[in-house]
Design a protein around this motif. Structure first.
Motif, PDB file in Angstrom:
ATOM      1  N   ARG A  16       0.876  -1.295  -0.007  1.00 46.18           N
ATOM      2  CA  ARG A  16      -0.014  -0.163  -0.069  1.00 46.18           C
ATOM      3  C   ARG A  16       0.964   1.350  -0.003  1.00 46.18           C
ATOM      4  O   ARG A  16       0.511   2.141  -0.652  1.00 46.18           O
ATOM      5  CB  ARG A  16      -1.015  -0.129   1.173  1.00 46.18           C
ATOM      6  CG  ARG A  16      -0.219  -0.158   2.612  1.00 46.18           C
ATOM      7  CD  ARG A  16      -1.218  -0.267   3.747  1.00 46.18           C
ATOM      8  NE  ARG A  16      -1.860   1.109   3.813  1.00 46.18           N
ATOM      9  CZ  ARG A  16      -2.611   1.058   4.662  1.00 46.18           C
ATOM     10  NH1 ARG A  16      -3.176   0.146   5.480  1.00 46.18           N
ATOM     11  NH2 ARG A  16      -3.218   2.759   4.897  1.00 46.18           N
ATOM     12  N   ASP A  17       1.826   1.287   0.676  1.00 48.97           N
ATOM     13  CA  ASP A  17       2.674   2.418   0.802  1.00 48.97           C
ATOM     14  C   ASP A  17       3.481   2.816  -0.372  1.00 48.97           C
ATOM     15  O   ASP A  17       3.703   3.914  -0.808  1.00 48.97           O
ATOM     16  CB  ASP A  17       3.995   2.204   1.999  1.00 48.97           C
ATOM     17  CG  ASP A  17       3.284   2.192   3.296  1.00 48.97           C
ATOM     18  OD1 ASP A  17       2.048   2.694   3.575  1.00 48.97           O
ATOM     19  OD2 ASP A  17       3.920   1.520   4.145  1.00 48.97           O
ATOM     20  N   PHE A  18       3.590   1.844  -1.251  1.00 49.42           N
ATOM     21  CA  PHE A  18       4.399   1.984  -2.696  1.00 49.42           C
ATOM     22  C   PHE A  18       3.267   2.212  -3.847  1.00 49.42           C
ATOM     23  O   PHE A  18       3.320   3.031  -4.619  1.00 49.42           O
ATOM     24  CB  PHE A  18       5.073   0.666  -3.268  1.00 49.42           C
ATOM     25  CG  PHE A  18       5.752   0.619  -4.607  1.00 49.42           C
ATOM     26  CD1 PHE A  18       6.607   1.649  -4.929  1.00 49.42           C
ATOM     27  CD2 PHE A  18       5.139   0.093  -5.402  1.00 49.42           C
ATOM     28  CE1 PHE A  18       7.245   1.777  -5.937  1.00 49.42           C
ATOM     29  CE2 PHE A  18       5.793   0.168  -6.770  1.00 49.42           C
ATOM     30  CZ  PHE A  18       6.624   1.097  -6.981  1.00 49.42           C
ATOM     31  N   MET A  20      -0.190   3.180  -3.300  1.00 53.85           N
ATOM     32  CA  MET A  20      -1.075   4.691  -3.252  1.00 53.85           C
ATOM     33  C   MET A  20      -0.331   5.709  -4.105  1.00 53.85           C
ATOM     34  O   MET A  20      -1.232   6.359  -4.797  1.00 53.85           O
ATOM     35  CB  MET A  20      -1.157   4.772  -1.831  1.00 53.85           C
ATOM     36  CG  MET A  20      -1.902   3.902  -0.937  1.00 53.85           C
ATOM     37  SD  MET A  20      -2.693   4.578   0.680  1.00 53.85           S
ATOM     38  CE  MET A  20      -1.055   4.680   1.460  1.00 53.85           C
ATOM     39  N   THR A 133       4.470   9.715  12.072  1.00 46.70           N
ATOM     40  CA  THR A 133       3.846   9.154  10.606  1.00 46.70           C
ATOM     41  C   THR A 133       4.049  10.494   9.589  1.00 46.70           C
ATOM     42  O   THR A 133       4.101  10.273   8.234  1.00 46.70           O
ATOM     43  CB  THR A 133       2.446   9.239  10.694  1.00 46.70           C
ATOM     44  OG1 THR A 133       1.765  10.539  11.348  1.00 46.70           O
ATOM     45  CG2 THR A 133       1.792   8.055  11.619  1.00 46.70           C
ATOM     46  N   GLY A 136       6.855   9.637   6.507  1.00 48.29           N
ATOM     47  CA  GLY A 136       6.058   8.542   5.607  1.00 48.29           C
ATOM     48  C   GLY A 136       5.411   9.251   4.670  1.00 48.29           C
ATOM     49  O   GLY A 136       5.115   9.003   3.328  1.00 48.29           O
ATOM     50  N   VAL A 137       4.272  10.281   5.298  1.00 51.07           N
ATOM     51  CA  VAL A 137       3.526  11.001   4.304  1.00 51.07           C
ATOM     52  C   VAL A 137       4.045  12.001   3.381  1.00 51.07           C
ATOM     53  O   VAL A 137       3.527  11.924   2.214  1.00 51.07           O
ATOM     54  CB  VAL A 137       2.558  11.697   5.435  1.00 51.07           C
ATOM     55  CG1 VAL A 137       1.378  12.532   4.488  1.00 51.07           C
ATOM     56  CG2 VAL A 137       1.627  10.868   6.090  1.00 51.07           C
ATOM     57  N   GLN A 140       5.334   9.895   0.384  1.00 53.56           N
ATOM     58  CA  GLN A 140       4.436   9.557  -0.525  1.00 53.56           C
ATOM     59  C   GLN A 140       4.001  10.660  -1.268  1.00 53.56           C
ATOM     60  O   GLN A 140       3.833  10.558  -2.493  1.00 53.56           O
ATOM     61  CB  GLN A 140       3.357   8.801   0.172  1.00 53.56           C
ATOM     62  CG  GLN A 140       3.383   7.486   0.694  1.00 53.56           C
ATOM     63  CD  GLN A 140       2.173   6.959   1.583  1.00 53.56           C
ATOM     64  OE1 GLN A 140       1.213   7.357   1.698  1.00 53.56           O
ATOM     65  NE2 GLN A 140       2.418   5.718   2.052  1.00 53.56           N
ATOM     66  N   THR A 144       4.460  10.927  -5.316  1.00 48.40           N
ATOM     67  CA  THR A 144       3.292  11.341  -6.181  1.00 48.40           C
ATOM     68  C   THR A 144       3.583  12.460  -7.175  1.00 48.40           C
ATOM     69  O   THR A 144       3.327  12.313  -8.132  1.00 48.40           O
ATOM     70  CB  THR A 144       1.811  11.412  -5.300  1.00 48.40           C
ATOM     71  OG1 THR A 144       1.559  10.332  -4.520  1.00 48.40           O
ATOM     72  CG2 THR A 144       0.792  11.707  -6.254  1.00 48.40           C
ATOM     73  N   TRP A 300      -6.714   0.098   1.938  1.00 49.02           N
ATOM     74  CA  TRP A 300      -5.904   1.401   2.078  1.00 49.02           C
ATOM     75  C   TRP A 300      -6.437   2.459   3.104  1.00 49.02           C
ATOM     76  O   TRP A 300      -6.001   3.502   2.714  1.00 49.02           O
ATOM     77  CB  TRP A 300      -5.803   1.932   0.728  1.00 49.02           C
ATOM     78  CG  TRP A 300      -4.784   1.064  -0.208  1.00 49.02           C
ATOM     79  CD1 TRP A 300      -4.291  -0.067   0.313  1.00 49.02           C
ATOM     80  CD2 TRP A 300      -4.440   1.435  -1.603  1.00 49.02           C
ATOM     81  NE1 TRP A 300      -3.377  -0.480  -0.925  1.00 49.02           N
ATOM     82  CE2 TRP A 300      -3.560   0.576  -2.140  1.00 49.02           C
ATOM     83  CE3 TRP A 300      -5.073   2.414  -2.575  1.00 49.02           C
ATOM     84  CZ2 TRP A 300      -3.109   0.485  -3.472  1.00 49.02           C
ATOM     85  CZ3 TRP A 300      -4.207   2.365  -3.808  1.00 49.02           C
ATOM     86  CH2 TRP A 300      -3.318   1.196  -4.259  1.00 49.02           C
TER      87      TRP A 300
END
Length: 352
Positions: A16-18, A20, A133, A136-137, A140, A144, A300
Motif C-alpha cells: 500500500r505504501d508504494f 498508493m 507518521t 512517511g506521508v 508518499q 506522487t 488502504w
C-alpha cells in the motif's frame, strides 16, 4: 483464478505504501493530460506544463495545511477539556439511553488511570504520532508529485507505448479510444465533484458559523475533504459536528439541530445536485460503489475510500472497450434497467 485474486488482494494490501502514490499519480495524469495537450498546441513544452502543474499542487497542499494548522492545533490543545466535557455530557444522558450507559461503563472499566490524571497525555500522544507518521506521508506526497511530473513531461510517450503493445490495427484503435475516454471521464467526474465539494464546504462553513459552532473554517475544509468519500464521508461529518456541538452547547437541542443541518445539506448535495451535474454515463451502481468503498477502506484506509470511485470509473470505461467485459460494465453502470418486456423476443406466431 481464485488463488490469483486472493494473491492480488494480499499484494495490494501489503504494498500500500508504494502503490498508493503511484495510483494517485496515474489518476492525476489522466486528469491533467488534456491541459498538457492544449498547452502543447500553443507551443508550451510538456516539461514546463508538468512543472507548473506539480508546483501548483505542491503550493496548494501547503496552503491547505497552513489554513488547517491553526484550528487543528487549537483543537489538539483543547482535547483534554473537550474529552472531559464530552464525558460529563454523556454521563448526564446515562439515565435516558441505556446503550450509552453500557458503553460508558465499559470505557471506564478499560480506561487508563494515568491518562485520566494527566491532562497533557492525549496531546503528547497526538504530537508523537504526528511526528512518527509525517516522514512517511511526506515521502508518499513527494513520490506522487515527482511521478506525476515525469508522466506529464513524457508527452504522448505513455499513450504510444500502450497502443504499440497491441497487435492489430483494430486493437490499437480500441486502446487509444479507451485511453481518451478514461481521461475525459476522470476529468469530467473529478472536476465536477471537486467544484461541488468546494461549494458544499463553503455552505457547511457558513452554516456552522451561523449556528455558532467553533472553527467554521475547519468544518468547511472537513466537509470538502470528507465528501470525496461516498456515503461514509457524510456520516462521518455529521458525527463530528454532533460531538463538537455536544461539547459547545449546554443543551441537547442545538447539537441535534446542527447535526440535522449538516445532514440536510449533504443529503441535498448527494441526492439532487451531484446527480444533476455529473454526467449520467459516469454514475455508478450505488450498491457497487458502497462495496467498492468498503473494500478499498479495508485495503488502504482513508486513501482507499477517496480513490475508490475514480478507480471504478476507470474499470467501467475499460469494460466498455474490452470484448467479453461488456456485462461487467453494464453491472457497474448506474443507468436505469431496461424493462424486461422490451428484452423478451416476440413469441407471437406468424399468421401470414
Amino acid at each position: 483464478m481464485g488463488l490469483f485474486i486472493l494473491a492480488m488482494i494480499a499484494a495490494i494490501a501489503f504494498a500500500r505504501d508504494f502503490l498508493m502514490p503511484i495510483t494517485f499519480s496515474v489518476l492525476l495524469f489522466f486528469v491533467f493530460v488534456p491541459v498538457r495537450r492544449r498547452l502543447s498546441r500553443l507551443g508550451v513544452s510538456p516539461g514546463i506544463t508538468g512543472a507548473a502543474i506539480v508546483f501548483g499542487l505542491f503550493f496548494g497542499i501547503i496552503a491547505l495545511f497552513w489554513s488547517v494548522s491553526g484550528p487543528a492545533g487549537q483543537l489538539i490543545a483543547d482535547m483534554p477539556e473537550i474529552q472531559s466535557a464530552l464525558t460529563e455530557k454523556l454521563q448526564r444522558l446515562r439515565g435516558t439511553f441505556e446503550t450509552i450507559d453500557s458503553a460508558m461503563s465499559q470505557m471506564e472499566a478499560e480506561a487508563d488511570p494515568e491518562a485520566e490524571t494527566s491532562p497533557g497525555f492525549d496531546v503528547a500522544s497526538a504530537i508523537l504520532n504526528g511526528l512518527y507518521t509525517t516522514p512517511g506521508v511526506l515521502g508518499q506526497v513527494a513520490l506522487t508529485l515527482f511521478l506525476l511530473f515525469f508522466l506529464i513531461a513524457s508527452g504522448d510517450l505513455i499513450y504510444l507505448k500502450i497502443v504499440q503493445s497491441f497487435d492489430t490495427l483494430r486493437e490499437k484503435r480500441n486502446a487509444y479510444s479507451a485511453l481518451r475516454e478514461i481521461e475525459e471521464s476522470l476529468g469530467s467526474y473529478l472536476g465536477a465533484i471537486t467544484l461541488i465539494n468546494a461549494c458544499l464546504g463553503l455552505t457547511i462553513g457558513l452554516a456552522m458559523w451561523a449556528l455558532g459552532m467553533p472553527s467554521p473554517l475547519l468544518f468547511g475544509l472537513l466537509a470538502f475533504s470528507l465528501n470525496f468519500i461516498p456515503y461514509l464521508g457524510a456520516i462521518t461529518g455529521v458525527g463530528i459536528a454532533l460531538l463538537v456541538a455536544l461539547v459547545t452547547f449546554s443543551d441537547v437541542f442545538w447539537p441535534v439541530m446542527i447535526a440535522m443541518t449538516y445532514l440536510t445539506i449533504t443529503t441535498l448535495e448527494g441526492q439532487v445536485i451531484t446527480p444533476y451535474f455529473v454526467a449520467r454515463r459516469l454514475q455508478m451502481n450505488a450498491v457497487v460503489v458502497f462495496l467498492t468503498v468498503a473494500l478499498w477502506a479495508w485495503l488502504w484506509s482513508v486513501i482507499g475510500m477517496i480513490i475508490a470511485v475514480p478507480l471504478l470509473v476507470v474499470i467501467s470505461v475499460i469494460c466498455d472497450h474490452v470484448p467479453g467485459l461488456e456485462k461487467l460494465g453494464n453491472f457497474l453502470a448506474g443507468d436505469d434497467p431496461v424493462p424486461l418486456a422490451e428484452e423478451e423476443p416476440n413469441l407471437k406466431p406468424d399468421t401470414t
